[in-house]
Scaffold this active site. Structure first.
Site: not given
Length: 347
Positions: A338, A266
């Site tokens: 992230e 992600s």
């Protein structure tokens, strides 16, 4: 200014250092995205003493240093690094012991499925060195019928990296069963005992700290006390039960396309204030499949960028910047990355 050649030879001749010493090592093969330039000096110590020695020498020589884990959540610049990279991947070990007192210091409880095969799940403390990859951890747990890490089945990267990032998968975070960690900081080892302070969604207290995670202990549960010392005692029914639990997580990752192409997982964090997953928001902005050079937003998942072959770090950066700008314009949301960008960048 440090002399890299002299420092390299110093490590090769140093009896206090055990491990690999490489010059101009291309870092792309060490990452799941398969992208990244060179490390002028690449060190892979075999043990903690060698890690401490490497850090001490580099500090004395005033060489900038980057600590590197499993390479699963990072994008390394095409220009590579300044100075040295120390990889922890050779510092790898797994062990487990029964410790009934551990349940008194952590709120972790046995999964409900456990009671189908064991009336009295046994509290187990699993000790893992920072460089240990999750595949090894999962194999160890599956062999001994230990649960606690099933949400991390199929997760790339290292144990130390998961703690540092507080990896979160399928509703489970790395801190959920963390008991303690050993940290190397300012020339000494510090024993960290878990507390809620500093932890959050993909957030850990180590992200704002200069310490290096060496190892950690987690509270898990085993179906029977004898399975630790004699895994051959794990009967066929329990082996099948444990195998299915771990396999279901891997199958879920496969269904989402996590293994179709090289990626860093992600790209952006989810945010409950957005009212939808980040992947869905990116899809709604019409960005699924967006291409920059050899990189692309996965056609099957809006929050994954893949390497279609020949992608550069600059392609990843361009997509990240484009997505952030479009989502901000269309939705008013500020996306939070992230992944971590390492190495030399223009900004």
């Amino acid at each position: 200014m440090y002399n890299l050649r002299q420092i390299t030879e110093k490590f090769k001749a140093d009896r206090a250092y055990r491990g690999s010493v490489k010059v101009d090592e291309i870092m792309a093969p060490y990452t799941t995205m398969r992208i990244g330039g060179a490390a002028p000096l690449y060190l892979e110590p075999k043990d903690e003493a060698s890690l401490e020695r490497a850090i001490k020498v580099l500090k004395e020589e005033d060489v900038p240093c980057t600590i590197f884990g499993g390479g699963s959540n990072v994008i390394i610049s095409d220009e590579g690094f300044d100075g040295a990279v120390i990889s922890l991947r050779a510092i790898s070990s797994i062990s487990a012991r029964i410790d009934k007192s551990a349940v008194k210091v952590h709120s972790s409880t046995p999964p409900s499925d456990f009671f189908t095969v064991s009336k009295k799940p046994v509290p187990v403390v699993v000790s893992v060195a920072a460089g240990t990859n999750w595949g090894s951890v999962i194999s160890f747990c599956r062999e001994h019928a230990i649960l606690g890490f099933e949400a991390f089945s199929g997760l790339p990267g290292s144990a130390g990296g998961a703690i540092f990032m507080n990896a979160s998968c399928f509703g489970h975070a790395a801190c959920d069963n963390l008991l303690s960690a050993r940290i190397y900081k300012n020339g000494r080892i510090i024993n960290y005992r878990y507390s809620d302070d500093g932890w959050g969604y993909k957030k850990s207290p180590f992200q704002n700290d200069t310490g290096i995670i060496l190892s950690a202990e987690f509270l898990c549960f085993c179906a029977h006390k004898d399975f630790l010392s004699k895994p051959e005692y794990v009967n066929t029914r329990i082996k099948g039960w444990a195998r299915n639990i771990f396999a279901n997580t891997v199958e879920s990752r496969q269904s989402k396309g996590h293994y179709k192409s090289p990626s860093a997982g992600s790209i952006f964090k989810n945010n409950p204030d957005f009212g939808a997953s980040t992947g869905k928001i990116i899809d709604e902005c019409g960005l699924k499949g967006y291409i920059s050079g050899g990189a692309q937003i996965a056609p099957w998942h809006g929050n994954i960028i893949i390497n279609n072959g020949g992608a550069k770090a600059s392609d990843i950066k361009a997509i990240v910047n484009h997505v952030k700008a479009v989502v901000k314009e269309k939705k008013g949301f500020d996306l939070d990355c992230e992944i971590v960008f390492l190495g030399k960048w223009d900004s």
